[in-house]
Scaffold this active site. Structure first.
Site, short mmCIF file in Angstrom:
data_model
loop_
_atom_site.label_atom_id
_atom_site.label_comp_id
_atom_site.label_asym_id
_atom_site.label_seq_id
_atom_site.Cartn_x
_atom_site.Cartn_y
_atom_site.Cartn_z
CG ASP A 288 -4.78 2.18 1.60
OD1 ASP A 288 -5.74 1.41 1.84
OD2 ASP A 288 -3.79 1.84 0.92
CG HIS B 140 -1.93 -1.12 1.21
ND1 HIS B 140 -3.26 -0.92 0.93
CD2 HIS B 140 -1.78 -2.45 1.43
CE1 HIS B 140 -3.89 -2.08 0.98
NE2 HIS B 140 -3.02 -3.02 1.29
#
Length: 455
Positions: free
Chosen positions: A119, A22
């Site tokens: 995110d 990520h």
């Protein structure tokens, strides 16, 4: 951070989930936004903190969180881990963002924050940004196909497709072809109620708080899925990938030091002769599956580069790579190399690589597609099942190693992909898919920047 010309740029605040798969795409996105005239500040956790030296053009500000052991333990239940991470980071993220908003730029004006990009798994931070009045975009680091199945989760729950049950594993999922029930987001062994809560909160945060969604994917490979998402969402969706190709960053952000000696080892191998084996930075397998993998590689007769990192075998500890089976190194001497970590993008781009045995995390899948490398798939959890299904049954650029890892089947699958006629056909399709995936232009990123500046 606010000095010089940065004072006069509109600012974007980024917040990545603190795991390697990520962090990398978020920082690639940050570099691309900065190159288009935006100032970029990265709010980040101290846990798995990114290295500011790798991105001197970006500002980095820690949020000073206090994570419980449930978040930082390598063996944690993933669903519970993400729920706990969201709960523990919401307050520190809110305070860090509020402090940034209070900063004064040139002329005594308040810092000009255009938006935050968070995110998509950080649903609590999405909510916190919106509550502070900051427009917020969700960055999805998985595929559009996976996100589409996430949006369908309430419908699938009502219809009994989730949670996944043994008797329905092979049922096709209506409107999500080519996915079967077994390909939906699942984490075997994880708490089912925790997973349901996590997926509901992730999907709900996008619908309730996000002003748009950003995808690390390409219209060239997921146009139908993106079109379906845009029909369902009442907000923009930008496909700005493949980010690792568009960014000028020299290599991926890694939390482990790669063994670069493997590149020289590859230099001495013929073109398309080496199978690259890596199950990513998080997935772990049983000791039995690990040993069957080893002896399957040995029995295949194929040359291989195998990433065996600390923590890759359950119960073997996280301080050092697990020991190889007795006699394996002698059996494969001269045609096998084992490393604790590899510079994956450079490995996949190397002429010696003929195929990639992968867990089908989205970054790995996208990197393989972008290099035209066919895949042997062994999905482990979460979005990896859907990615593997697309690799094998939508794009036709890979085959399954098998749900049960057994040395004879492993040897057969490896040889079939590396030297068989089926493998040759998949290699040709992989080259075609590579052209589609890498035909990306700057137009999607330009549209994203224009949208940010309009907020």
């Amino acid at each position: 951070m606010m000095a010089g010309q940065e004072q006069h740029r509109r600012r974007v605040v980024l917040f990545p989930l603190p795991f390697q798969g990520h962090i990398s795409p978020m920082l690639h996105l940050g570099a691309l936004l900065h190159a288009r005239g935006l100032a970029v500040t990265v709010l980040h956790t101290g846990f798995n903190a990114p290295d500011p030296a790798r991105h001197p053009e970006l500002g980095f500000v820690p949020i000073h969180e206090a994570f419980p052991a449930e978040v930082t333990s390598p063996g944690a239940d993933i669903a519970r881990q993400l729920l706990a991470l969201n709960a523990a980071s919401e307050g520190p993220f809110r305070e860090a963002l509020a402090s940034l908003l209070r900063l004064r730029g040139g002329g005594g004006h308040q810092a000009d924050v255009a938006c935050a990009v968070v995110d998509g798994q950080c649903y609590a931070a999405l909510r916190a940004a919106a509550q502070l009045g900051v427009p917020v975009l969700a960055l999805r680091t998985d595929s559009a196909a996976t996100f589409r199945s996430l949006l369908a989760y309430p419908r699938l729950l009502d219809a009994g497709y989730v949670p996944v049950t043994e008797e329905r594993l092979d049922e096709p999922v209506p409107d999500l072809e080519p996915l079967r029930t077994r390909d939906l987001i699942r984490i075997d062994g994880s708490d089912a109620d925790a997973l349901r809560r996590l997926l509901a909160r992730v999907a709900g945060a996008v619908l309730a708080s996000a002003s748009g969604v950003v995808f690390n994917t390409s219209e060239g490979i997921e146009a139908p899925e993106l079109a379906a998402i845009r029909r369902e969402l009442s907000r923009p969706a930008f496909a700005v990938g493949p980010l690792h190709l568009l960014s000028r960053a020299p290599a991926e952000q890694t939390l482990r030091a790669p063994d670069r000696g493997c590149l020289a080892w590859l230099d001495a191998r013929p073109p398309r002769s080496v199978l690259y084996v890596s199950l990513g930075s998080v997935a772990a397998v049983s000791r039995a599956a690990f040993e069957e993998t080893a002896w399957g590689l040995a029995g295949s007769g194929v040359t291989f580069l195998w990433v065996v990192r600390p923590g890759s075998v359950t119960g073997a500890g996280d301080e050092a790579p697990p020991p190889l089976p007795d006699g394996f190194s002698e059996e494969t001497r001269g045609r096998g190399k084992v490393v604790a970590w590899a510079p994956q993008r450079e490995v996949l781009a190397h002429a010696a690589i003929g195929a990639f045995w992968t867990h089908c995390g989205w970054n790995s899948t996208l990197e393989s597609v972008c290099e035209g490398v066919p895949m042997l798939v062994q999905p482990c959890f979460a979005d990896q099942m859907a990615n593997a299904r697309y690799v094998t049954h939508k794009w036709g650029v890979g085959m399954e190693v098998g749900e049960v890892i057994e040395r004879g089947r492993v040897a057969e699958a490896v040889a079939k992909l590396m030297v068989g006629e089926d493998g040759a056909r998949m290699r040709e399709r992989a080259r075609h898919l590579q052209m589609q995936a890498t035909a990306a232009t700057s137009s999607a990123m330009d549209s994203l920047v224009q949208y940010i500046l309009s907020l």
